[in-house]
Design a protein around this motif. Structure first.
Motif, PDB file in Angstrom:
ATOM      1  N   GLY A 111      69.488 -41.934  22.769  1.00  0.00           N
ATOM      2  CA  GLY A 111      70.337 -42.852  22.009  1.00  0.00           C
ATOM      3  C   GLY A 111      71.626 -42.246  21.510  1.00  0.00           C
ATOM      4  N   PRO A 131      75.191 -40.595  22.796  1.00  0.00           N
ATOM      5  CA  PRO A 131      76.126 -40.157  23.834  1.00  0.00           C
ATOM      6  C   PRO A 131      76.546 -38.707  23.596  1.00  0.00           C
ATOM      7  CG  PRO A 131      76.803 -42.252  22.851  1.00  0.00           C
ATOM      8  CD  PRO A 131      75.716 -41.703  21.981  1.00  0.00           C
ATOM      9  N   GLU A 139      73.079 -41.793  32.793  1.00  0.00           N
ATOM     10  CA  GLU A 139      72.478 -42.558  31.697  1.00  0.00           C
ATOM     11  C   GLU A 139      71.967 -41.654  30.586  1.00  0.00           C
ATOM     12  OE1 GLU A 139      69.172 -42.317  34.913  1.00  0.00           O
ATOM     13  OE2 GLU A 139      71.378 -42.328  34.788  1.00  0.00           O
ATOM     14  N   GLU A 196      75.123 -40.493  28.662  1.00  0.00           N
ATOM     15  CA  GLU A 196      75.707 -41.560  27.849  1.00  0.00           C
ATOM     16  C   GLU A 196      74.758 -42.066  26.758  1.00  0.00           C
ATOM     17  OE1 GLU A 196      76.602 -44.346  30.903  1.00  0.00           O
ATOM     18  OE2 GLU A 196      77.987 -42.954  31.910  1.00  0.00           O
ATOM     19  N   ARG A 248      71.872 -43.643  27.196  1.00  0.00           N
ATOM     20  CA  ARG A 248      71.249 -44.911  27.551  1.00  0.00           C
ATOM     21  C   ARG A 248      69.831 -44.745  28.099  1.00  0.00           C
ATOM     22  NH1 ARG A 248      73.006 -46.759  31.766  1.00  0.00           N
ATOM     23  NH2 ARG A 248      74.553 -45.249  32.472  1.00  0.00           N
ATOM     24  N   TYR A 249      69.408 -43.508  28.318  1.00  0.00           N
ATOM     25  CA  TYR A 249      68.104 -43.283  28.962  1.00  0.00           C
ATOM     26  C   TYR A 249      66.947 -43.568  27.997  1.00  0.00           C
ATOM     27  CZ  TYR A 249      63.959 -40.907  30.639  1.00  0.00           C
ATOM     28  OH  TYR A 249      62.661 -40.627  31.002  1.00  0.00           O
TER      29      TYR A 249
END
Length: 597
Positions: free
Chosen positions: A364, A366, A385, A388, A390-391
């Motif tokens: 969560g 970046p 991901e 950034e 997003r994973y």
């Protein structure tokens, strides 16, 4: 009391100032005149008895050597360093800060090229003898020669030891040593030279030791029980780090042959507390009279430390796990939602990070400019991901056969060169089936492996589950003779040298290391180096998150789950303070309800 530690950026190796404490990064949080540790009650009553227990046995009273097994509670991160002490001790409300115990001050320059400790002149062993500089030197040299490997590895980085006046001792460290080393040296146990035989130190046995700690060993029933009694003449009881701690007159450490007899003994009140790790027992096992009528209380302690990484470890030294796409594919075949509901009463949460639930985690988040600079030389080491923020691990529909996840995993296996033939998943080039073995140690591990086996069978992957005895299990782990294991990587807010032992290229082929996955990744090596070299907290956070991103992206471990907090069952005759530490419950600060009356 000495002034706060000054770590001046760019200052020379000789510039330093004595201090009441030292922090891994920055300065200690507690001021020189702090009255007590934040999670200890200085008015806690003294008296009564604490009993705790373990499964197994012991054949030694020396926890510092390889030979033999010593009981917990003599020198223990949870139950306290009750018999021996170190120069400095932790405040468990900080990531990694140490304060004076046997040493009243510590001094180290900005480059951490040396560390000097000045002993408290009041420090005494339990036989009344003063703790001297010669005892410190003796203890260091003894552990360097005959102690556990971690002591030896730390000692290898010390190039010179000097006495400084009557109460001071200075350790000069090799160039390039870890910045953590001055703190690690402060945590070495100190033995009395006059009452310790170096010739027999590394032999297991039941000779009662002499230490400087708050308790003395009063009675030993070999293999089953050790009784500690509080030293009425304990020298350090009024130190700030000791106020409100060591409150019981007696600590009894019991051992039981198996988990069933252990738990039955707790239900009968034969000992006082259980730090529970079994979610099934936590959910339904405490329905007995004492728990129903309130004599046994179930507590859940929140912590601020990273959750342990419990996961299936891929041995990348051998096929099929030398192929990253195969490892990634298997992450889609673990149905956590089904497993959690059917095996664990929905008590677990999913793990995705090696520093889950802490500021060190990359989930969560970046990557910031510091992280990107660290990773710039390794453009393919981190997936977009993950970089950034997003994973997240795959989420299933909980049916045990989520079609979307099965399809994603199969697509990856197709890209890796596998296909279905006759209901089996095989490598297209060779016709060899995708088959591997899970090595397990316990019935709980076996049950989880069989649940995974069920899902893999749906797509034609053959998973064999082999349970072996403890001796064979540990021998196979030492030589990396396995395909997959379940392992728990404990975590802290100050990860350090242990990360090299777990993940570095250097440890990948070192038998006995914890690099079970066989990681050989220059990006991992670089981020660990940055972690150990970090001076500021900002540099440290960037290095930890960068390491997390590389490990997540490499799919070296299939993350499983973690409990939301620490589960503790206790008889109400023992009482905790209103708050625990950052690290959870601290039994060293508990007291007897009877003594409080």
């Amino acid at each position: 009391m000495a002034a706060a530690l000054l770590l001046l950026a760019g200052s020379g190796g000789g510039q330093a100032e004595p201090a009441h404490g030292i922090a891994m990064h920055g300065e200690p949080a507690l001021p020189p005149d702090f009255p007590h540790l934040p999670y200890a009650d200085p008015d806690a009553p003294k008296g009564g008895r604490l009993g705790f227990a373990n499964v197994g046995t012991f054949d030694s009273l020396n926890p510092f050597i390889v030979r033999g097994t010593a009981p917990r509670g003599l020198w223990d991160v949870t139950w306290g360093n009750n018999v021996w002490e170190s120069l400095l001790t932790r405040n468990k409300d900080e990531a990694f800060s140490l304060y004076g115990l046997l040493a009243e001050t510590v001094e180290s320059p900005a480059d951490r090229s040396w560390v000097e400790f000045r002993l408290n002149p009041e420090a005494r062993f339990s036989d009344g003898a003063p703790v001297t500089v010669e005892d410190v030197r003796f203890s260091f040299e003894l552990l360097a020669k005959k102690g556990r490997p971690n002591f030896r590895s730390w000692a290898d980085a010390v190039t010179k030891i000097e006495s400084v006046g009557e109460h001071g001792i200075r350790f000069t460290l090799a160039e390039g040593s870890s910045r953590e080393l001055p703190l690690l040296l402060g945590m070495f146990p100190i033995f009395p030279k006059h009452a310790t035989d170096p010739d027999t130190f590394d032999r297991s046995g039941f000779t009662i030791p002499v230490g400087s700690g708050p308790y003395m060993i009063a009675e030993v029933n070999p293999g089953t029980r050790v009784t500690l009694r509080r030293n009425p003449d304990y020298w350090g009881k009024d130190l700030p780090v000791k106020r409100g701690t060591d409150n019981f007159d007696e600590i009894r450490v019991e051992y039981f042959r198996d988990s069933n007899s252990y738990f039955e003994a707790f239900k009968k009140g034969l000992f006082d507390m259980v730090v529970e790790s079994d979610p099934n027992r936590w959910a339904i096992g405490y329905d007995f009279p004492a728990a129903r009528d309130g004599r046994v209380k179930l507590d859940e302690f929140e912590t601020g430390v990273p959750k342990a990484m419990i996961g299936f470890v891929f041995n990348t030294r051998r096929p099929p796990f030398d192929a990253p796409k195969v490892r990634e594919a298997l992450t889609y075949f673990l149905d956590f939602e089904w497993i959690n509901r059917n095996l664990y009463h929905d008590l677990y949460q999913r793990t995705g990070s090696f520093f889950q639930g802490s500021e060190l985690s990359a989930l969560g988040q970046p990557a910031d400019a510091r992280e990107r600079a660290l990773l710039a030389a390794f453009p393919d080491a981190v997936r977009p991901e993950v970089m950034e923020g997003r994973y997240a691990p795959p989420v299933s529909d909980g049916t045990g056969r989520d079609r979307a996840n099965l399809k994603r995993g199969m697509n990856l296996l197709t890209e890796a060169g596998y296909g279905i033939r006759g209901g089996k998943l095989v490598e297209e080039k060779t016709g060899q089936p995708l088959r591997f073995e899970m090595l397990v140690l316990s019935r709980d591990q076996e049950r989880l492996a069989l649940a995974f086996q069920r899902t893999l069978g749906l797509i034609g992957i053959e998973l064999g589950v082999r349970q072996v005895d403890a001796a064979q299990y540990w021998e196979r782990l030492k030589s990396f003779d396995f395909d997959m294991i379940q392992w728990t990587y404990a975590a802290s807010l100050s990860p350090g040298n242990e990360q090299r032992f777990r993940w570095s290229s250097q440890s990948a082929d070192s038998d006995g290391s914890f690099n079970f996955a066989g990681v050989r990744n220059p990006a991992v090596d670089a981020t660990i180096d940055a972690l150990l070299a970090a001076v500021t907290r900002e540099e440290f956070l960037a290095a930890a998150r960068a390491l997390d991103r590389v490990l997540i992206s490499g799919f070296y471990v299939l993350p499983l789950f973690h409990p939301p907090g620490d589960w503790v069952a206790r008889w109400t005759r023992v009482v905790p303070p209103e708050r625990g530490s950052l690290y959870g419950p601290e039994p060293t600060t508990w007291w007897s309800a009877e003594a409080a009356r």
